[in-house]
Design an enzyme around this catalytic site. Structure first.
Site, PDB file in Angstrom:
ATOM      1  CB  THR A  72      -1.066   0.081   1.115  1.00  0.00           C
ATOM      2  OG1 THR A  72      -1.928   1.155   1.063  1.00  0.00           O
ATOM      3  CG2 THR A  72      -0.257   0.076   2.479  1.00  0.00           C
ATOM      4  CE  LYS A  76      -1.497   0.923  -3.391  1.00  0.00           C
ATOM      5  NZ  LYS A  76      -2.804   1.088  -3.699  1.00  0.00           N
ATOM      6  CG  ASN A  97      -2.425  -3.842  -5.555  1.00  0.00           C
ATOM      7  OD1 ASN A  97      -2.180  -4.904  -6.365  1.00  0.00           O
ATOM      8  ND2 ASN A  97      -3.610  -3.305  -5.140  1.00  0.00           N
ATOM      9  N   GLY A 140       0.871   5.477  -7.733  1.00  0.00           N
ATOM     10  CA  GLY A 140       0.590   4.018  -7.868  1.00  0.00           C
ATOM     11  C   GLY A 140      -0.845   3.834  -8.191  1.00  0.00           C
ATOM     12  NE  ARG A 162       0.455  18.711  -4.539  1.00  0.00           N
ATOM     13  CZ  ARG A 162       0.569  18.521  -3.235  1.00  0.00           C
ATOM     14  NH1 ARG A 162       0.795  19.619  -2.550  1.00  0.00           N
ATOM     15  NH2 ARG A 162       0.950  17.312  -2.793  1.00  0.00           N
ATOM     16  N   GLY A 249     -14.077   5.064  -0.440  1.00  0.00           N
ATOM     17  CA  GLY A 249     -12.826   4.296  -1.063  1.00  0.00           C
ATOM     18  C   GLY A 249     -13.099   2.725  -0.591  1.00  0.00           C
TER      19      GLY A 249
END
Length: 278
Positions: A72, A76, A97, A140, A162, A249
């Site tokens: 995690t 990744k 992952n 990732g 960014r 999520g």
């Protein structure tokens, strides 16, 4: 919750590696699945600080009864270096992952984040085909989502990070998988978006700024997040206040659990437990 087999000298180990790792929920779901199927194995969370990631991974791969490693944030992409082979999807993503030990001692890597996310959308009756999607964050997990969304037929995928160079590199890897359009945006563009996804870590901590402001989205737009804890991230809370549909999520994880099960199904024999099957 099912009670697993007593841990003994025969117990096979899986590790979940991250920094931090306290927020990770995979062991909470994976271990009950092992218990339900009577598999003598357990998944343990392993905190691997970035400056000691290599040390941790080399150690885990050297342990004879470690059958697999889940990965995690933020490791990744770095985890690619510990795979002897990766799947075509993982190659396009540029991150993995999950790693499994093969019978010959080599390690295979794959990535299920994107497949889990798209399956989670389907479970919530959201079809990404033809949609205009703004994906915020191209690390990732973001890269995995980009590949899966393109495979699912999105019309336009707008990538914002960014770090524009990173977003451009992701676009170059994934755009060949698309019949639609992949664009890298220097500034965050939410205009006309049907689906906006936070694939950054912003929202894991209460004092984090919003990854984007959902104000002014189209009335039908969906705001999604890949963060699992907290289950109501600040950007989702703001979107709810504005009346938008949100997609948390946890769906991404619960809908990739079967991918983990299948991926690890043949690895237990590689560590001397031929009776076990995930």
């Amino acid at each position: 919750m099912p009670v697993g087999l007593p841990i003994s000298g025969n117990t096979i180990l899986f590790a979940l590696v991250g920094d931090p790792v306290r927020q990770a929920m995979l062991p909470t779901l994976f271990n009950p699945m092992l218990a339900e199927q009577g598999v003598d194995a357990v998944m343990l969370p392993v905190h691997a600080p970035q400056d000691r990631f290599d040390e941790v991974m080399r150690g885990l791969q050297a342990i004879g009864n470690v059958a697999g490693i889940a990965v995690t944030v933020p490791h990744k992409s770095s985890a690619l270096a510990y795979a002897d082979e990766i799947t075509p999807a993982a190659e396009a993503i540029g991150a993995i992952n999950a790693l499994r030990r093969n019978p010959d001692g080599t390690w295979t890597g794959d990535n299920f984040d994107g497949r889990g996310f798209v399956a989670g959308l389907a479970a919530s009756d959201i079809d990404p085909a033809g949609l205009t999607v703004t994906l915020v964050g191209t690390g990732g997990a973001g890269s995995a989502l980009a590949v899966a969304l393109l495979d699912a037929g999105v019309g336009t995928l707008r990538l914002y990070d960014r770090d524009t160079t990173k977003a451009t590199e992701v676009a170059a890897r994934v755009e060949q998988r698309s019949h639609g359009t992949v664009r890298v945006t220097d500034t965050l563009n939410l205009t006309g978006a049907d689906l906006v996804i936070n694939a950054t870590p912003l929202g894991m901590h209460v004092d984090d700024p919003l990854p984007f402001d959902p104000t002014g989205l189209e009335p039908h737009a969906v705001v999604a997040d890949i963060i699992m804890k907290p289950d109501q991230t600040p950007v989702m809370k703001r979107a709810r206040e504005l009346g938008y549909m949100v997609h948390p999520g946890l769906h991404m994880l619960t809908n990739q659990l079967d991918c983990y099960r299948k991926f690890f199904s043949n690895t237990l024999s590689a560590v001397g437990s031929s009776e076990n099957q995930v």
